[in-house]
Design an enzyme around this catalytic site. Structure first.
Site, PDB file in Angstrom:
ATOM      1  CG  ASP A 169      -7.215   3.505   1.879  1.00 38.03           C
ATOM      2  OD1 ASP A 169      -8.130   3.048   1.153  1.00 38.03           O
ATOM      3  OD2 ASP A 169      -7.221   4.684   2.291  1.00 38.03           O
TER       4      ASP A 169
ATOM      5  CE  LYS B  49      -1.687   1.995   3.611  1.00 35.20           C
ATOM      6  NZ  LYS B  49      -2.398   2.360   4.855  1.00 35.20           N
TER       7      LYS B  49
END
Length: 263
Positions: A176, A158
């Protein structure tokens, strides 16, 4: 399978500080069971097109001027808000402007700066270790390859995709909490694993759209499609969403749930 039919929508305006849009609200949730791959691609891209129009200012909400600053800010954003990170990073980056400075930081001084972000001891450890690895292995420069970024302290896929997409203009999907929740709520995938989500959603859109797709979904998740009570009745993509009805469907109630970030 024939294209899904949706009841004739009611048209309502969305007022206020967010961009004005026209809502086409279904009177019942559209059915996507049995949707073919091509139908899913068309529906997903229609939703993205409307989100593009709804959030023309979508962007990374972490403040940064260099890849190093963005990398550190993203690491610090765990378990806190971007707003809080943006409050502490000016002081942090002024005192430690380079990887070398971060590696050689006084631990107690850095902890004091990072304390408002929570888990400040672990975050201080990550930032100091990150600085040292960058100095030792990359001459103090943040690498621009995914396989190298994910090896850095405190850096997962991420975080790596945030840095690639926003600091290096290399397309990446940032899965996320908001992004994962929304793509499942939209019926784009049922997968929970972030890596699988990244690859599945990436296959629905041109690579050039990946970074901005991430920003637009995150904007939508923070402003309208909330986890517990989404603003369904004030959602511009309601007619394509199989989860319509998870939150209030009347405009007046839903509009009160729309969040506008402080200027």
């Amino acid at each position: 399978m024939p294209s899904q039919r949706v009841a004739e929508p009611a048209v309502l305006p969305v007022p206020g500080a967010l961009p004005t849009v026209t809502l086409k609200l279904p009177r019942k949730a559209p059915v996507v069971a049995g949707e073919t791959s091509s139908q899913l691609v068309r529906r997903a891209r229609k939703m993205h097109k409307v989100l593009t129009e709804t959030y023309p200012d979508a962007h990374c909400e972490l403040d940064f001027t260099t890849p190093l600053e963005l990398l550190v800010a993203t690491i610090l954003s765990a378990q806190t808000t971007d707003v809080m990170v943006n409050k502490v990073t000016p002081t942090l980056f002024a005192k430690y402007p380079t990887a070398q400075a971060m590696a050689e930081a006084d631990r107690e001084e850095m902890e004091a700066i990072l304390k408002p972000t929570g888990f400040f001891r672990a975050k201080t450890n990550s930032v100091m270790k990150l600085g040292q690895v960058l100095v030792d292995e990359y001459d103090g420069v943040v690498p621009n390859k995914l396989e190298e970024l994910v090896k850095l302290p405190g850096t997962g896929r991420k975080t790596a995709n945030v840095v690639l997409g926003n600091a290096f203009d290399i397309p990446g999907i940032t899965v996320d909490t908001h992004f994962g929740r929304l793509v499942r709520r939209f019926g784009w995938t049922e997968e929970e694993d972030p890596v699988k989500v990244e690859h599945i959603i990436g296959a629905l859109f041109p690579k050039k759209d990946w970074t901005m797709l991430s920003h637009r979904l995150i904007f939508h998740g923070r402003r309208r499609c909330h986890a517990k009570k989404p603003a369904c009745g004030a959602c511009p993509i309601a007619q394509w969403c199989p989860s319509f009805g998870a939150g209030p469907t009347d405009y007046e109630s839903a509009a009160k749930l729309v969040k506008v970030p402080a200027a």
